[in-house]
Structure formats: structure tokens, C-alpha cells
Design an enzyme around this catalytic site. Structure first.
Site, PDB file in Angstrom:
ATOM      1  N   PHE A   1       0.789  -1.160   0.052  1.00  0.00           N
ATOM      2  CA  PHE A   1      -0.188  -0.001   0.111  1.00  0.00           C
ATOM      3  C   PHE A   1       0.863   1.297   0.166  1.00  0.00           C
ATOM      4  O   PHE A   1       0.269   2.315   0.247  1.00  0.00           O
ATOM      5  CB  PHE A   1      -0.954  -0.018   1.269  1.00  0.00           C
ATOM      6  CG  PHE A   1      -1.634  -1.327   1.316  1.00  0.00           C
ATOM      7  CD1 PHE A   1      -2.457  -1.702   0.484  1.00  0.00           C
ATOM      8  CD2 PHE A   1      -1.258  -2.233   2.395  1.00  0.00           C
ATOM      9  CE1 PHE A   1      -3.479  -3.003   0.609  1.00  0.00           C
ATOM     10  CE2 PHE A   1      -1.923  -3.359   2.453  1.00  0.00           C
ATOM     11  CZ  PHE A   1      -2.705  -3.964   1.545  1.00  0.00           C
TER      12      PHE A   1
ATOM     13  N   ILE B   1     -11.635  -2.375 -18.253  1.00  0.00           N
ATOM     14  CA  ILE B   1     -11.050  -3.176 -17.224  1.00  0.00           C
ATOM     15  C   ILE B   1     -10.445  -4.486 -17.850  1.00  0.00           C
ATOM     16  O   ILE B   1     -11.118  -5.023 -18.619  1.00  0.00           O
ATOM     17  CB  ILE B   1     -12.392  -3.449 -16.163  1.00  0.00           C
ATOM     18  CG1 ILE B   1     -13.064  -2.187 -15.562  1.00  0.00           C
ATOM     19  CG2 ILE B   1     -12.136  -4.545 -15.161  1.00  0.00           C
ATOM     20  CD1 ILE B   1     -11.640  -1.359 -15.026  1.00  0.00           C
TER      21      ILE B   1
ATOM     22  N   THR C   1     -10.387  -9.636 -10.612  1.00  0.00           N
ATOM     23  CA  THR C   1      -9.188  -9.087  -9.548  1.00  0.00           C
ATOM     24  C   THR C   1      -9.474  -7.566  -9.429  1.00  0.00           C
ATOM     25  O   THR C   1      -9.263  -6.795  -8.380  1.00  0.00           O
ATOM     26  CB  THR C   1      -7.887  -9.370 -10.026  1.00  0.00           C
ATOM     27  OG1 THR C   1      -7.819  -8.946 -11.424  1.00  0.00           O
ATOM     28  CG2 THR C   1      -7.575 -10.761  -9.967  1.00  0.00           C
TER      29      THR C   1
ATOM     30  N   LYS D   1      -6.850   3.101 -17.337  1.00  0.00           N
ATOM     31  CA  LYS D   1      -6.422   4.254 -16.530  1.00  0.00           C
ATOM     32  C   LYS D   1      -6.039   4.196 -15.139  1.00  0.00           C
ATOM     33  O   LYS D   1      -5.617   4.805 -14.665  1.00  0.00           O
ATOM     34  CB  LYS D   1      -7.771   5.361 -16.431  1.00  0.00           C
ATOM     35  CG  LYS D   1      -8.123   5.729 -17.930  1.00  0.00           C
ATOM     36  CD  LYS D   1      -9.004   7.175 -17.922  1.00  0.00           C
ATOM     37  CE  LYS D   1     -10.322   6.973 -17.388  1.00  0.00           C
ATOM     38  NZ  LYS D   1     -11.060   8.135 -17.622  1.00  0.00           N
ATOM     39  N   GLY D   2      -6.433   2.938 -14.605  1.00  0.00           N
ATOM     40  CA  GLY D   2      -5.887   2.530 -13.174  1.00  0.00           C
ATOM     41  C   GLY D   2      -6.765   2.854 -11.927  1.00  0.00           C
ATOM     42  O   GLY D   2      -7.554   3.599 -12.265  1.00  0.00           O
TER      43      GLY D   2
ATOM     44  N   GLU E   1      -5.680   3.398  -6.457  1.00  0.00           N
ATOM     45  CA  GLU E   1      -5.746   4.613  -5.855  1.00  0.00           C
ATOM     46  C   GLU E   1      -7.414   5.026  -5.674  1.00  0.00           C
ATOM     47  O   GLU E   1      -7.763   5.317  -4.671  1.00  0.00           O
ATOM     48  CB  GLU E   1      -5.023   5.648  -6.106  1.00  0.00           C
ATOM     49  CG  GLU E   1      -3.564   5.283  -6.824  1.00  0.00           C
ATOM     50  CD  GLU E   1      -2.805   4.764  -5.788  1.00  0.00           C
ATOM     51  OE1 GLU E   1      -2.543   5.067  -4.629  1.00  0.00           O
ATOM     52  OE2 GLU E   1      -1.792   3.873  -6.277  1.00  0.00           O
TER      53      GLU E   1
END
Lengths: 205, 710
Positions: free
Chosen positions: B236, B601, B606, B673-674, B677
Site C-alpha cells: 500500500f 477493465i 481481480t 486508466k488505473g 488509488e
């Protein structure tokens, strides 16, 4: 306690042993035993006597061991028996990563001195599957993605298997409550609950 | 033939290893002659060591070495030379200075863990104590603009314009320090080979960056350092950098000429490997009576360390998330005698979103306006900070889907009026954004005679399922089954990849995997004289026909200049339903819906887990987590998992993750795009806003423990 004191008592048991061996040497047998003290042979000797025998059955294998009384079951498994599937997350019984079964009961192996398990049957994550065939709980964890980093996973699975046996998997809320001794920092809790429910209802057994 | 593809739900490729105990983490390798290191903490908070008595420890059985600043061989990279002054940051056993409580003063090495632990208890030190500062609130007058130079105050339009708005909110929002606490303890095993090569098994989010750090510390060639970190038990952000104790393990191994395993205790994890810093954020936000924003002012004061500065982007979100004509931000740090912070999941953005999204909620009530309507009214159709179009933005869709799923229509606009028996019911929304980054990465591919494929890249998997996503990407492009593909990572000898951080792994390494698979297909088509874009490939057959045992190639991949023409972010809208007991203040998070615009995605399974995990992290941030220092001694009082509360299973409801799942073709060839976070950013304010909606109590200081609600 003042903040700059580390709180270590001045007289340790080790110091006492040393001094008594030195006094003995001075009083009775001069040179050789004094040399022994100087070379710390007394320490080496003491460390042998400080070990105690232990009989355990680990994952079906009978073991005759010699361990220090202060060694935890967790450290025995990980450091001496190379069974590293059981994890150390806190060493204080606060996270559940070290959960194993002792005579079928789930315990925190970090809170259990190895020698207190004399004669017990220990099951770790490595002993849960039958050869290549995974335990239904292991299958369910994969299917429901009940983990991410995987570090708490062996403890979660050992806890989950015991939980059903204990009769504590009656409802979603009950599962959550009785799985709360196993912390998952990745936050896979809902998936863990789903996996347990599937096994409970016989979906994967 | 084509069985798996991007967008499927593939179970983890390393799942079997993780559920059987077969996955080996950094402290779990059987190494001949292994020794055990235990760190001894300082008991003062600022000052110098005047003496260390190590005699008793050295005489204890099994002890091989006690290392202190008095006898440690100097780490070359720690020493200043003509070319540069000494680098900043903590250097263990380099001098007698103490900068924070529990800073290690000695490292005891013994042949067993028990013996090292006992001997460590025998070390005695005396100190020259100096006055110290650990109380954040008492020291905010000492705040300073960061020295590092990467922060500048920001002004768009007029500064503090909110002050002249007809409706305004002016409030401060407090965040305590929060500790990463991955379940795996930070552990480093190091040994030096006879040829001078250094091998390190360590908990690392970036094996290449670790390799560079060790090479720099010991002033040796990068290629002579081998870092292994295949399985990482969570991080993390706590393993983004190489910490001083990791260098100390290698230093000890060198002094002893034996392998050393140094494991931090859980207590040491609270001070030696970073944390989300304590922060005060002052928000000023103003609007016209119909809800049009006039100005946003966001000031942040953030805890840092006296010996090393730490900054994060907590104020940045207020510059671009909403279309306010005026916006300005200020950011300062408060250096204290504490361990240095580190980026923690959703780093500054999560901190900033807590202040912005709570202030916006307060504004909505002041305007008597629905919080979603207020957000829609000030929707930014382009990035107001960079003055660029978004590469993609589907936040409106996020609002809509989330509102539908949570049952927003059941929300009472009057706080404290929705009741189910003894429980007050509330709904809240919190949004966030995080940059969609792409870094340079390489991937290697090897096609074998049986048509199976092995891909390698020096990336990491701290939990998101990197290998699984990479296999899926390769399966999609090669059009073969995922079972025929393996992916290797966590090894510094593999082709270079960036550190796993900033939600950029799939965009960076995934693009490299994408590119290397395309390159392989091209190569095969060239060999067989087919057109470059021919998709009909029987891999095993081609190798056999060409009489080749295998084909291998390596491909680098990086973003293009096109990125400069767009502002690229992932966006999230988190919805929470909370129950608060009217008498006791006990709370239950009843439902969380996380809706995310994160581009395409790759692996639904996951990715959903990652979203759920982020929400759980956000629940901890909002409701339970707080590191507490006793300022009389400067020492943390709850440095363990019994007193520092992370969420447990009973705290967590079913959490629904919803993906907009529209590819952003400006970011990278995969359109991702992630999500790492964004899964956490916006969760804490959604909860705080829901608590207000339930109770009418606006809690501006996290965590929202029951005592604050009665």
C-alpha cells in the site's frame, strides 16, 4: 519508568549462570573451567541443556524434536520445519495470520509455545489438501477471490475450516463475527465470507 | 481457440500457490547459514547517543555480532564526497544522532531468532536528550513551504474568491496519521557472494528501484545486485522505497560474511516504513444561491519529519475536480521528530478528497441542494487546471449508476430524520480522481515448441493480481488460452519495469506485454511470409515448420506525445449507506457502492476485489484508524494491531464495485486508466457525509469513533 531507561533489569538469569559457573571454577577446578567460561563454552553447554524434547504430529508426520521452551509453535513451524505457509503478521495474537489447527481446534500459533503442544496433532495450510486435490475451502477462496496479496490467506483458510466445524457459520453475520480474528489488510472480507458460505452450503464439498 | 480475453473474469494465476502456502514471501527462503537480525530501538525522541553497552548482548548465546554506529563499517553511499553533500534521510548506524523515538540504535545478529531477540533486550544506551517536537497541533506555527521545490502555491482567477460568495463554507478538516500495516512484516534477507555480488530478498514494490538503491548505497554496479520479490504480502505504498533497515541488513551481511534476515516487528512497522501523515486542511468554498461555484480555497498543513521532508498532492484535487472560475491552493509541511511519512494508497489525493468532498457536502446543505445536483451543476467538462480536454471522463455516469444502486431516492434531505428503530440511517457520496499514468516498461516473450508462452518483466504484484492481468492481456492478443501463458515478475534480472505505484502497472507493463505480443505475431508472420496483420496463427505448427525450438524477443513500450494534449484521470464516485445507533453512537456501514471510470477493465474479477479492498481501506480511514503519540515522551502508544484498529470482517458489508468500463484510447493501447488509488479516494468523505445525513453531526476529525457521535 523514565523514557531513557530501556527497562532491562540489571541481573539476568544468564548473568547468574555465568557468575555461578565462574565462582564454581574459582573455588574447585582452576584452569580448564575458567577457560570454559572465558571461551563461553558454558553458554554453548547451557544452550544444549536449555532445549527440551517435544513430540508432535505435524500434517500427519510424527516428529521428535528438541526445542527451546521459549520457541513459539509459529517460529518452530516457519524457521525449523520450513513450513512457511503459516504466516507471522504480528507475533502477538492480534492478526490471525498464524492460525493452525491443534487437535482440530484453531489456535494462534504465535501465542502458543511449541513445548505446550506435546503430543498434539498440528495441521498447517500445507497439510490441508489431499495431495494435489485442494480442500474445498481452498477451491472456494480461489473461486471467490478471497485474497489479494495472499499473506493472511493460510490463516483465513485454517480459520474458515475450523469455523464451519465449530458451527459458527450459520449466517453471514455470524461468519463475519467469528472470522474477525483474522485481519486482511487488502480487504478481501466480503469475498472470504462468500467463499465460506459456499463451502458451508456444500457448494464445493 | 480464443477462450480468455480482456474483460473476462480470470481466477488468479498464482491462486493455488497462495491457498496452499506454496507462495514464498521474502522471509521464507531456506538459505544455508542464515542468521537473524533484530533491531534495538532508541528510547529518546531527539538527541545523541552518549554510550551503548553491548557487552551483555555480545556474550549471550548464539550472538554473532552487535552492530552500532561505533563499529559499523561505513555505508559508502551514506558518506558525502566532493561531488555532493550527504544525501538526506535516515542513515542507520552512521552516527550517534537520534531524530525520532524508536529509531534503531543497534542491530543484533544471532543464529536463531529467539537468541537475537533476547540479546537485543540486553543492550543499554545512555543519551544526551534534546527538546523535541511531536505534537502536530502545537507546532503548526513552525509550518513551512516545502524545501524540495516540487510544490508551488496555485491561483486560478482570484485567490480566496469564495469569501465574497453569497453562500460559503469555511471549515477545517483533520486527519490523523494512518499506518499502512500490510499483513506481511517488512523483511529483508541479504547475502554477499564470493564474487562481490549482493543478493537480496526483500519486500519491494519495485525490484529495479530497490536494485538501484542498494547499488547506490554500496557504490557497486547495479548489475551486481540481485533483488528477488516475487510475492509481496501487501504494501500500500510502504515498500515504494528502500528503507534504511534494508540497507542495514546488507551491511550486516557484509560485516559477518553470512546471510542475514532482518524482520521488523509489528511495532517497528509503525515507525520505520512510513505512514499517511497527519494533516489539517482548511477549506473555503463559496457559491451563488443557485449552486454555481464562485471559488475554492484549499490549504493543507501536513506532518513531515525533521530529518527528511515528505510532501504529497493533497490540495491538487481542488484545482480541477469542479469547474470553479476561481481556485487557489496552499500547502505547507510541519517537520516533527517522527519517522518520515510515505505515500499510502491514494496518497495525497485521498487526503485532499476528504476535505473537498466534505466541504462540498456542507455547501449542498447550506444551499438546500442535493449533493449530486450540486456536483452536476459544477461538472468540469474540461480540466480547468491544465486547460486541456479530458482524455475521457464518465463521472456523470458514475453518479447515475451509484445513485440507482445505493437507493439515493431513499435519502432524507433533512439530517437525523431517517430512522429504523434505534438506528439513524444516512446516505453519502464522495468522489475522487487520480492521474492515469504510464511509464516506460519492457517485456520479454518466449514462444516454445508446444505453443506455450512465457512472458517476463521486472514488475511487482503487491496484491492486485499483476501476473493474472498480464496473462489475460497476452491471451487476448495472441488468441490462445490463458493456461498456455506464464508470467514472471519480482526479479531484478528481468527486463526493466517501473515500481508498482500510482495505479500505473497495467497501463505501463500491460502496454509492454501488449506490444511484445504484437511484435511476436509480426515476427511469425514475417517468417511465414504472411501479411503483418494476419491473425490466423498456429504457434506450435509455425515453430515446427520453421524448425525452431523457440522464438524470443524483448520489446520496450512508452507513452507518446499525444498524452500532452489531454488531461488524464480515473474518476470515482463512492456511495455509502450508514446506520448510527441513536444512543450509543455505534455505527454500521450497511452498504457501499463504488462506481469507477477507470477506462477498460482487464480482469473483472481481480479489479472488483481491488475496488472492494480500497473501500475497506477507506472505511478504516474514516472510522477506525489513528496512530497516537504520547507527546510527553514522543512515543507512539498504539503501535500494535490490538490498539490501532484496522477494519475486521465484522466491520465490512457486501461492497459493490461497478465499472463504467469504457476504454480510453488516449492513455495506452489497452485503454486502461488505473484503479488502485481511485478505489480508496473519496470513500472516507462518502462515509463522513453519510454519518452527517444520518445524525446531523458533522464530524470533521477522523476517525469517526462512536464517542464523537454521542
Amino acid at each position: 519508568m523514565p523514557p531513557d531507561s530501556d527497562g532491562v533489569p540489571n541481573k539476568t538469569r544468564r548473568d547468574f549462570l555465568k557468575k555461578s559457573s565462574f565462582l564454581t571454577a574459582a573455588a574447585f577446578v582452576p584452569v580448564t573451567v575458567v577457560n570454559a567460561a572465558v571461551n563461553q563454552w558454558d553458554e554453548k553447554l547451557a544452550s544444549v541443556f536449555e532445549k527440551t524434547s517435544l513430540h508432535l504430529e505435524v500434517n500427519g508426520l510424527a516428529l521428535n524434536l528438541s526445542v527451546e521452551p521459549r520457541t513459539t509453535l509459529l517460529d518452530l513451524l516457519r524457521e525449523q520445519l520450513n513450513l512457511t505457509g503459516t504466516k507471522k503478521g504480528c507475533d502477538r495474537g492480534q492478526c490471525g495470520a498464524c492460525t493452525v489447527h491443534a487437535d482440530g481446534m484453531r489456535i494462534n500459533s504465535c501465542l502458543s509455545l511449541a513445548v505446550t503442544n506435546e503430543g498434539k496433532k498440528i495441521t498447517t495450510i500445507e497439510g490441508l489438501s489431499k495431495g494435489q486435490e485442494l480442500h474445498p475451502m481452498q477451491e472456494a477462496f480461489i473461486k471467490h477471490d478471497g485474497f489479494q496479496c495472499g499473506y493472511c490467506t493460510p490463516g483465513q483458510i485454517m480459520s474458515a475450516v475450523a469455523l464451519i466445524k465449530e458451527g459458527h457459520a450459520g449466517s453471514e453475520m455470524e461468519i463475519r463475527e467469528y472470522m474477525s480474528g483474522n485481519i486482511c489488510r487488502c480487504g478481501a472480507y466480503p469475498n472470504i465470507v462468500n467463499a465460506i458460505q459456499e463451502v458451508k452450503t456444500g457448494g464445493l464439498s | 481457440m480464443k477462450k480468455d480475453a480482456i474483460g473476462d473474469s480470470l481466477s488468479r494465476v498464482d491462486g493455488r500457490l497462495k491457498v496452499t502456502g506454496g507462495a514464498k514471501y521474502s522471509g521464507e527462503f531456506k538459505i544455508t547459514g542464515l542468521t537473524y537480525g533484530v533491531l534495538v530501538p532508541a528510547t529518546i525522541t531527539n538527541g545523541t547517543i552518549t554510550s551503548i553497552d553491548t557487552k551483555a548482548a555480545e556474550r549471550a548465546p548464539g550472538v554473532l555480532k552487535v552492530i552500532t554506529y561505533l563499529n559499523a563499517t561505513k555505508v559508502p553511499g551514506y558518506q558525502p564526497d566532493e561531488s555532493k553533500p550527504a544525501s538526506k534521510g535516515l542513515k542507520l548506524f552512521n552516527d550517534n544522532k537520534i531524530h525520532f523515538n524508536q529509531q534503531p540504535i543497534a542491530l543484533v545478529i544471532a543464529d536463531t531468532f529467539e537468541r537475537a531477540t533476547y540479546a537485543a533486550s540486553l543492550i543499554k544506551a545512555t543519551y544526551q536528550k534534546e527538546p523535541f517536537k511531536t505534537n502536530f497541533h502545537q507546532n503548526i506555527d513552525n509550518s513551512m513551504v516545502p524545501q524540495g521545490g516540487n510544490y508551488k502555491d496555485y491561483i486560478r482567477g482570484e485567490a480566496d474568491a469564495y469569501k465574497n460568495a453569497p453562500v460559503k463554507i469555511e471549515q477545517a478538516y483533520l486527519l490523523p496519521s494512518e499506518i499502512h500495516n500490510p499483513m506481511e512484516l517488512h523483511v529483508t534477507t541479504a547475502f554477499w557472494n564470493t564474487d562481490g555480488k549482493l543478493t537480496v530478498f526483500t519486500k519491494s514494490q519495485g525490484v529495479i528501484s530497490s536494485q538501484k538503491a542498494f547499488a547506490n548505497a554500496f557504490k557497486i554496479e547495479q548489475s551486481t545486485v540481485q533483488i528477488n520479490s516475487r510475492f509481496v504480502g501487501g504494501a500500500f505504498g510502504s515498500s515504494l522505497r528502500t528503507w534504511p533497515h534494508e540497507i542495514a541488513a546488507a551491511q550486516a551481511a557484509k560485516m559477518l560474511n553470512r546471510p542475514v534476515k532482518l524482520t521488523l516487528t509489528r511495532e517497528q512497522m509503525f515507525t520505520l516504513v512510513g505512514y499517511r501523515p497527519q494533516t489539517i486542511q482548511k477549506m473555503g468554498i463559496g457559491a451563488t444561491p443557485d449552486g454555481q461555484l464562485v471559488g475554492i480555497t484549499h490549504e493543507s498543513l501536513s506532518q513531515s519529519a525533521v530529518y527528511e521532508e515528505f510532501t504529497e498532492r493533497s490540495v491538487n484535487v481542488s484545482r480541477f475536480l469542479y469547474a470553479s472560475p476561481n481556485a487557489n491552493t496552499r500547502y505547507k509541511v510541519v517537520p516533527l521528530h517522527v519517522g518520515v511519512p510515505a505515500p499510502m494508497r491514494g496518497p495525497g489525493e485521498a487526503t485532499g478528497a476528504f476535505a473537498l468532498e466534505c466541504a462540498l457536502d456542507e455547501l449542498a446543505y447550506a444551499l438546500n441542494m442535493d449533493p449530486i445536483a450540486l456536483r452536476l451543476k459544477n461538472y468540469a467538462d474540461a480540466d480547468p487546471e491544465k486547460n486541456l480536454p479530458w482524455s475521457s471522463k464518465y463521472l456523470k455516469e458514475c453518479y447515475q449508476k451509484g445513485a440507482d444502486k445505493i437507493g439515493w431516492e431513499k435519502r432524507s434531505s433533512k439530517p437525523g430524520t431517517n430512522r429504523e428503530g434505534d438506528w439513524l440511517v444516512g446516505y453519502g457520496i464522495g468522489c475522487g480522481a487520480f492521474g492515469a499514468y504510464r511509464n516506460k516498461a519492457q517485456a520479454y516473450i518466449k514462444l516454445l515448441a508446444d505453443g506455450s508462452v512465457n512472458i517476463k518483466s521486472a514488475t511487482s504484484d503487491i496484491g492486485p493480481g499483476t501476473g493474472t492481468s498480464m496473462v489475460l492481456i497476452a491471451a487476448d492478443i495472441l488468441k490462445i488460452s490463458a493456461e498456455k501463458i506464464t508470467f514472471d515478475l519480482g526479479d531484478s534480472s528481468l527486463p526493466e519495469a517501473p515500481t508498482q505505484g500510482g495505479s500505473a502497472t497495467v497501463s505501463s507493463v500491460g502496454s509492454a506485454v501488449h506490444d511484445v505480443c504484437i511484435a511476436l505475431k509480426k515476427k511469425l508472420n514475417t517468417l511465414t511470409g504472411k501479411p503483418e496483420n494476419n491473425e490466423d496463427l498456429d504457434y506450435a505448427k509455425i515453430l515446427k515448420q520453421q524448425n525452431l525450438p523457440f522464438i524470443e524477443l524483448t520489446q520496450g513500450s512508452e507513452g507518446t506525445d499525444e498524452a500532452k494534449n489531454y488531461s488524464m484521470y480515473s474518476f470515482s464516485a463512492h456511495f455509502v449507506q450508514v446506520h448510527v445507533h441513536a444512543l450509543t453512537g455505534a455505527w454500521r456501514i450497511k452498504k457501499v457502492v463504488a462506481v469507477v471510470d477507470a477506462g477498460k477493465i482487464v480482469n473483472n474479477k481481480t479489479a472488483s476485489s481491488q475496488m472492494i479492498g480500497g473501500a475497506v481501506g477507506g472505511i478504516g480511514m474514516a472510522m477506525t484508524e489513528e496512530a497516537i503519540i504520547d507527546d510527553r515522551f514522543g512515543r507512539l502508544v498504539n503501535g500494535n494491531l490490538a490498539d490501532y484498529h484496522v477494519p475486521v470482517n465484522a466491520d465490512i458489508p457486501q461492497i459493490e464495485a461497478i465499472f463504467i468500463n469504457k476504454p480510453d484510447m488516449h492513455t495506452n493501447p489497452l485503454g486502461t486508466k488505473g484503479i488502485g488509488e481511485i478505489s480508496l479516494i473519496g470513500v472516507a468523505p462518502a462515509i463522513a457525509n453519510a454519518v452527517y445525513n444520518a445524525t446531523g453531526k458533522r464530524i470533521r476529525e477522523l476517525p469517526i469513533t462512536p464517542d464523537k457521535l454521542i
